[in-house]
Design an enzyme around this catalytic site. Structure first.
Site, mmCIF file in Angstrom:
data_model
loop_
_atom_site.group_PDB
_atom_site.id
_atom_site.type_symbol
_atom_site.label_atom_id
_atom_site.label_comp_id
_atom_site.label_asym_id
_atom_site.label_seq_id
_atom_site.Cartn_x
_atom_site.Cartn_y
_atom_site.Cartn_z
ATOM 1 N N ARG A 28 0.811 -1.199 0.000
ATOM 2 C CA ARG A 28 0.000 0.000 0.000
ATOM 3 C C ARG A 28 0.861 1.273 0.000
ATOM 4 N NH1 ARG A 28 -5.483 -1.133 1.323
ATOM 5 N NH2 ARG A 28 -5.724 0.765 2.529
ATOM 6 N N ASP A 153 -3.494 11.451 9.776
ATOM 7 C CA ASP A 153 -4.824 11.165 9.235
ATOM 8 C C ASP A 153 -5.651 12.419 9.445
ATOM 9 O OD1 ASP A 153 -7.612 10.217 8.952
ATOM 10 O OD2 ASP A 153 -6.772 8.197 9.044
ATOM 11 N N TYR A 166 -8.603 4.836 17.637
ATOM 12 C CA TYR A 166 -7.741 5.157 16.494
ATOM 13 C C TYR A 166 -7.561 6.664 16.365
ATOM 14 C CZ TYR A 166 -6.392 5.935 11.622
ATOM 15 O OH TYR A 166 -5.766 6.374 10.485
#
Length: 261
Positions: A28, A153, A166
């Site tokens: 990835r 993120d 998370y």
């Protein structure tokens, strides 16, 4: 005075070519970052926890007069493994110019179901591991005037339903990026990249596959009108590696999605 970080090398065979340690590089985004860096004159040390790197190493080293890719294996939840990984990376080519903390676990933890195992697993890969690995790599990075780049993120700032643990771990990584940038300047630059919709999570990540309708709903909220690609993230990493006056920045590579969240 602007800190002069190691520039991209024009000769992959040069003993002066810079070296990057990339965590979670078996597939990835991590593998794409490795491919991009090798194509632009870097040597790389690829980390994996348990996946095989043989095929990726063979591909990166193909047609090279000397190896440009090496590997190390270890658990980011183990301080002993982390120190060994740092030692392996430095020993591979005799120097270390960049640490790219890419490895990440991602799966939902609804509050009624979350366990201490979930907490440890998500924090180990997304916050604890990157911190201790950064510490272990500091002497080598200082010698080269190097870089740390953390893959964060957009949900480090904007929560994702049922992914509280998370999101908390990525928020910790975001603050670590900002704090270390201040603490380690001017010898080491520290930046982050926050991907948006780049690769859809799959069953191999323990998160389950998204339905086509769910994917389309996400894309519909992206001003650019489409999902991104691993190449977009690798390009952002490459830019930050060669931007000598940029530190303490977190680049959102999300097609503008964070504007409407």
């Amino acid at each position: 005075m602007t800190q002069k970080n190691t520039p991209l090398s024009t000769s992959i065979d040069s003993v002066d070519a810079p070296v990057a340690l990339i965590t979670g590089a078996a597939r990835r985004i991590g593998r794409q970052i490795a491919t991009e860096l090798v194509a632009t004159g870097w040597r790389v040390v690829l980390h994996t926890r348990k996946s095989s790197l043989a095929q990726t190493l063979a591909s990166l080293n193909l047609n090279q007069t000397s190896p440009v890719a090496a590997s190390t294996q270890g658990d980011l939840g183990s301080v002993e493994d982390i120190q060994r990984m740092a030692d392996d990376a430095i020993r591979a080519f005799g120097r270390l110019d960049a640490l790219i903390n890419n490895a990440s676990e991602f799966y939902p933890t609804p509050v009624e179901e979350a366990s201490i195992e979930d907490w440890n697993r998500l924090f180990s890969s997304n916050a604890q591991g990157p911190f201790w690995l950064s510490q272990a790599c500091l002497p080598a990075l200082r010698r080269q005037g190097g870089n740390i780049i953390n893959l964060i993120d957009i949900h480090a700032e904007r929560p994702l339903k049922s992914h509280t643990v998370y999101c908390m771990a990525k928020a910790a990584l975001r603050m670590m990026t900002l704090s270390l940038a201040k603490e380690l300047a001017p010898e080491i630059r520290v930046n982050g990249v926050s991907p948006g919709a780049i690769l859809w999570p799959g069953n191999d990540e323990g998160s389950g596959s998204l339905s086509d309708a769910a994917k389309q709903e996400i894309v519909d909220r992206v001003p650019m009108g489409e999902a991104g690609s691993p190449e977009d993230i690798a390009g952002a990493v490459r830019y930050l590696l060669q931007a000598p006056y940029v530190t303490g920045q977190i680049m959102a590579v999300d097609g503008g999605r964070s504007l409407s969240m």
